[in-house]
Design a protein around this motif. Structure first.
Motif, PDB file in Angstrom:
ATOM      1  N   ILE A 146       0.838  -1.198   0.000  1.00  0.00           N
ATOM      2  CA  ILE A 146       0.000   0.000   0.000  1.00  0.00           C
ATOM      3  C   ILE A 146       0.874   1.251   0.000  1.00  0.00           C
ATOM      4  O   ILE A 146       0.701   2.161  -0.817  1.00  0.00           O
ATOM      5  N   ILE A 147       1.843   1.281   0.931  1.00  0.00           N
ATOM      6  CA  ILE A 147       2.719   2.454   1.004  1.00  0.00           C
ATOM      7  C   ILE A 147       3.612   2.466  -0.228  1.00  0.00           C
ATOM      8  O   ILE A 147       4.434   1.576  -0.416  1.00  0.00           O
ATOM      9  N   GLY A 148       3.434   3.448  -1.055  1.00  0.00           N
ATOM     10  CA  GLY A 148       4.207   3.535  -2.283  1.00  0.00           C
ATOM     11  C   GLY A 148       4.416   4.974  -2.705  1.00  0.00           C
ATOM     12  O   GLY A 148       4.329   5.903  -1.903  1.00  0.00           O
ATOM     13  N   SER A 149       4.642   5.138  -3.989  1.00  0.00           N
ATOM     14  CA  SER A 149       4.935   6.477  -4.514  1.00  0.00           C
ATOM     15  C   SER A 149       3.692   7.356  -4.576  1.00  0.00           C
ATOM     16  O   SER A 149       3.801   8.566  -4.769  1.00  0.00           O
ATOM     17  N   GLY A 150       2.484   6.773  -4.384  1.00  0.00           N
ATOM     18  CA  GLY A 150       1.256   7.559  -4.462  1.00  0.00           C
ATOM     19  C   GLY A 150       1.193   8.694  -3.457  1.00  0.00           C
ATOM     20  O   GLY A 150       0.614   9.751  -3.735  1.00  0.00           O
ATOM     21  N   ILE A 151       1.813   8.517  -2.282  1.00  0.00           N
ATOM     22  CA  ILE A 151       1.772   9.554  -1.261  1.00  0.00           C
ATOM     23  C   ILE A 151       2.589  10.784  -1.674  1.00  0.00           C
ATOM     24  O   ILE A 151       2.387  11.875  -1.144  1.00  0.00           O
TER      25      ILE A 151
ATOM     26  N   ALA B 261      12.864  10.024  -6.031  1.00  0.00           N
ATOM     27  CA  ALA B 261      13.206   9.436  -7.327  1.00  0.00           C
ATOM     28  C   ALA B 261      13.521   7.949  -7.183  1.00  0.00           C
ATOM     29  O   ALA B 261      13.114   7.126  -8.013  1.00  0.00           O
ATOM     30  N   LEU B 262      14.246   7.593  -6.113  1.00  0.00           N
ATOM     31  CA  LEU B 262      14.526   6.176  -5.856  1.00  0.00           C
ATOM     32  C   LEU B 262      13.235   5.402  -5.610  1.00  0.00           C
ATOM     33  O   LEU B 262      13.059   4.284  -6.107  1.00  0.00           O
ATOM     34  N   SER B 263      12.331   6.004  -4.849  1.00  0.00           N
ATOM     35  CA  SER B 263      11.063   5.353  -4.544  1.00  0.00           C
ATOM     36  C   SER B 263      10.251   5.102  -5.815  1.00  0.00           C
ATOM     37  O   SER B 263       9.743   3.993  -6.030  1.00  0.00           O
ATOM     38  N   THR B 264      10.112   6.128  -6.642  1.00  0.00           N
ATOM     39  CA  THR B 264       9.311   5.991  -7.856  1.00  0.00           C
ATOM     40  C   THR B 264       9.987   5.072  -8.875  1.00  0.00           C
ATOM     41  O   THR B 264       9.314   4.338  -9.599  1.00  0.00           O
ATOM     42  N   PHE B 265      11.307   5.093  -8.918  1.00  0.00           N
ATOM     43  CA  PHE B 265      12.040   4.189  -9.809  1.00  0.00           C
ATOM     44  C   PHE B 265      11.744   2.739  -9.441  1.00  0.00           C
ATOM     45  O   PHE B 265      11.446   1.901 -10.299  1.00  0.00           O
TER      46      PHE B 265
ATOM     47  N   ILE C   9       3.438   7.105 -12.263  1.00  0.00           N
ATOM     48  CA  ILE C   9       4.659   6.959 -11.461  1.00  0.00           C
ATOM     49  C   ILE C   9       5.877   7.421 -12.258  1.00  0.00           C
ATOM     50  O   ILE C   9       6.789   8.071 -11.720  1.00  0.00           O
ATOM     51  N   ALA C  10       5.912   7.104 -13.568  1.00  0.00           N
ATOM     52  CA  ALA C  10       7.040   7.536 -14.396  1.00  0.00           C
ATOM     53  C   ALA C  10       7.094   9.058 -14.514  1.00  0.00           C
ATOM     54  O   ALA C  10       8.189   9.655 -14.472  1.00  0.00           O
ATOM     55  N   LEU C  11       5.935   9.698 -14.652  1.00  0.00           N
ATOM     56  CA  LEU C  11       5.904  11.165 -14.716  1.00  0.00           C
ATOM     57  C   LEU C  11       6.346  11.779 -13.385  1.00  0.00           C
ATOM     58  O   LEU C  11       7.029  12.807 -13.356  1.00  0.00           O
ATOM     59  N   THR C  12       5.962  11.141 -12.287  1.00  0.00           N
ATOM     60  CA  THR C  12       6.400  11.628 -10.976  1.00  0.00           C
ATOM     61  C   THR C  12       7.911  11.504 -10.839  1.00  0.00           C
ATOM     62  O   THR C  12       8.584  12.413 -10.332  1.00  0.00           O
ATOM     63  N   PHE C  13       8.454  10.395 -11.297  1.00  0.00           N
ATOM     64  CA  PHE C  13       9.911  10.208 -11.275  1.00  0.00           C
ATOM     65  C   PHE C  13      10.614  11.326 -12.032  1.00  0.00           C
ATOM     66  O   PHE C  13      11.551  11.960 -11.526  1.00  0.00           O
ATOM     67  N   SER C  14      10.153  11.605 -13.249  1.00  0.00           N
ATOM     68  CA  SER C  14      10.819  12.635 -14.056  1.00  0.00           C
ATOM     69  C   SER C  14      10.632  14.024 -13.457  1.00  0.00           C
ATOM     70  O   SER C  14      11.559  14.852 -13.492  1.00  0.00           O
TER      71      SER C  14
END
Length: 513
Positions: free
Chosen positions: A39-44, A309-313, A124-129
């Motif tokens: 559940i805990i992921g890049s969404g937050i 960035a590490l999290s979203t990657f 998630i990819a857009l958040t990373f960039s």
């Protein structure tokens, strides 16, 4: 062979999620860690801006986060009953297929392959960039082409990694989990320090409930859709029900502990944001955690974009892995083209399924904006959840005497479905184009199902045409065909006569011919 791949990856998922709970100091079981970690992921790091934008005030935004956790808990309890009543791995797809039949199950699979996973990957990819480029463009939004190009490069690289080695993909998942933990932990600790120093004026009731504009019911519904993106993953255990030890005991326990914990962490993270930033600052930021770090961490602010960035990657890598396996499973059952039921004969990786997921994601990257994409995928997610929980009520009526190791109070699914109906109705009213497009794409699966799956007596030329792609892939991509589809006699003859180039692995006998 494929089961060995699954077991290897599941062990790494459990390892990653145990590390999460060690940091949180509340570890109790592998089941609990698996639930919480997924559940805990890049969404937050993505959703807070959208929740605040639609809710119109800090106070209402925090209420949305808390209620979002409560709704996830209700849904989880319903899924716990389904998980032990229909003890099959596969989650929604398995339950709906068992209860309503092949068409509805296929529509869920179709929407997951075309909408849910590719859109989530795109977000998630857009958040990373955005987090990588925000320090490079501190005074403006990163250019459109730069974010899309970097997102595409990241997707292509991780697709190559997943095509090359299962072991390398799982190692990346283990290592990059640390970024998620570091970013969340740093935000919460720094925010609590700010509050202890007395910097909590924006959180006082008379300030927190100052509305920049009075939100409509439809806007509040969209705020819930934004929050639900961060809570997605609460039903992950139902995809591996057959591998959960003592599901009757461990499924409810995981729900009772993990959902409140995740809600608590998410609420604290948002409180930390609001302790340092005004609503206007948060809404103007394209990378909220970066802005937070720049305000409070000084020379150490570079830690924040690196951690996110590490999290979203790692999130992109994980979703690529799971989405390709869903394509693989659907093709093996004959619900998707047999081309997707192939694995590399040496690396044991589903290359065609990975390439399909990557291609669909890149297309969505080019046509969508982050917060619209979240509304888009969350609407379809909630639609799937509602259909599945409605199936629980129908199954109780259809088979009232069936033994149910877990049986939730009838108020739980009814309350969820009432909220579900209002949420989807008002969301569709507020964003008819975004939500409507997702609904239309889902319904396009109806003719595909009847032509591709239900129609068994297809002409021989159609089977020859459908079989052509797998045959060519066997030659040029060095893959195995996991049989689950029907081939014409001509195709079968070709496969038998070219066994050195194209090996067939039966999903029934587990032996190569």
């Amino acid at each position: 062979m494929y089961m060995q791949i699954g077991r290897f990856y599941n062990s790494h998922i459990i390892f990653s999620n145990i590390s999460i709970l060690l940091v949180l100091c509340v570890y109790s079981s592998n089941t609990f860690s698996l639930s919480t970690g997924n559940i805990i992921g890049s969404g937050i790091f993505i959703s807070p801006k959208g929740v605040l934008e639609h809710s119109g005030s800090v106070g209402l935004a925090l209420i949305v986060w808390v209620l979002g956790g409560c709704i996830a808990a209700l849904g989880s309890l319903c899924y716990a009953e389904l998980g032990v009543t229909i003890p099959k791995s596969g989650g929604d797809y398995s339950y709906v297929t068992e209860i309503f039949g092949g068409l509805v199950g296929f529509l869920l699979l179709w929407s997951a392959v075309l909408i849910m996973y590719p859109t989530t990957l795109a977000v998630i990819a857009l958040t990373f960039s955005n987090y990588v480029l925000q320090p490079v463009f501190p005074d403006c939004v990163p250019p459109y082409m730069a974010t899309r190009l970097l997102s595409t490069v990241c997707l292509l690289f991780l697709t190559w990694v997943n095509c090359s080695s299962v072991r390398l993909a799982t190692r990346i998942q283990d290592v990059f989990t640390v970024g998620k933990l570091a970013a969340l932990g740093l935000i919460i600790v720094v925010g609590l320090v700010q509050i202890c120093k007395g910097n909590y004026e924006g959180l006082t009731p008379h300030v927190a409930f100052e509305f920049s504009r009075t939100p409509s019911v439809g806007q509040v519904a969209l705020a819930f859709l934004q929050a639900s993106f961060a809570f997605s993953g609460w039903n992950f255990l139902n995809y591996v029900t057959e591998e959960v030890v003592e599901p009757r005991r461990n499924l409810p326990r995981a729900i009772y502990i993990s959902i409140p914990l995740v809600t608590f962490v998410y609420t604290l993270t948002n409180i930390a944001y609001f302790s340092a930033m005004s609503p206007e600052e948060l809404l103007s930021s394209n990378a909220v955690a970066v802005t937070f770090g720049e305000k409070l961490l000084g020379m150490f602010s570079v830690i924040m974009p690196i951690s996110v960035a590490l999290s979203t990657f790692g999130g992109i890598n994980g979703y690529l892995f799971t989405s390709s396996r869903l394509c693989f499973s659907g093709a093996r059952e004959g619900h998707l083209p047999s081309l997707l039921a192939m694995i590399h004969f040496k690396n044991c990786t589903p290359i065609p399924a990975l390439l399909c997921c990557c291609t669909a994601t890149i297309v969505i990257l080019c046509i969508g904006e982050t917060h619209n994409l979240i509304n888009y995928v969350s609407f379809i997610n909630y639609l799937s959840y509602g259909v599945t929980i409605a199936g629980l009520l129908y199954y109780r009526w259809k088979k009232p005497k069936l033994y149910r190791p877990i049986k939730v109070n009838l108020l739980v699914p009814v309350t969820y479905l009432m909220f579900w109906a209002m949420l989807l109705g008002f969301s569709l009213y507020s964003e008819p184009v975004v939500c409507g497009v997702g609904l239309v794409i889902m319904l396009t699966g109806v003719p595909v199902y009847f032509l591709g799956v239900h129609w068994k007596s297809k002409p021989k030329c159609i089977y020859d045409f459908i079989g052509g792609c797998p045959l060519q892939s066997c030659k040029y991509m060095f893959v195995l065909i996991i049989t689950g589809s029907y081939f014409s006699p001509k195709v079968s003859e070709f496969l038998n006569s070219n066994s050195t180039e194209c090996l067939i692995l039966s999903n029934l006998s587990g032996q190569t011919p």
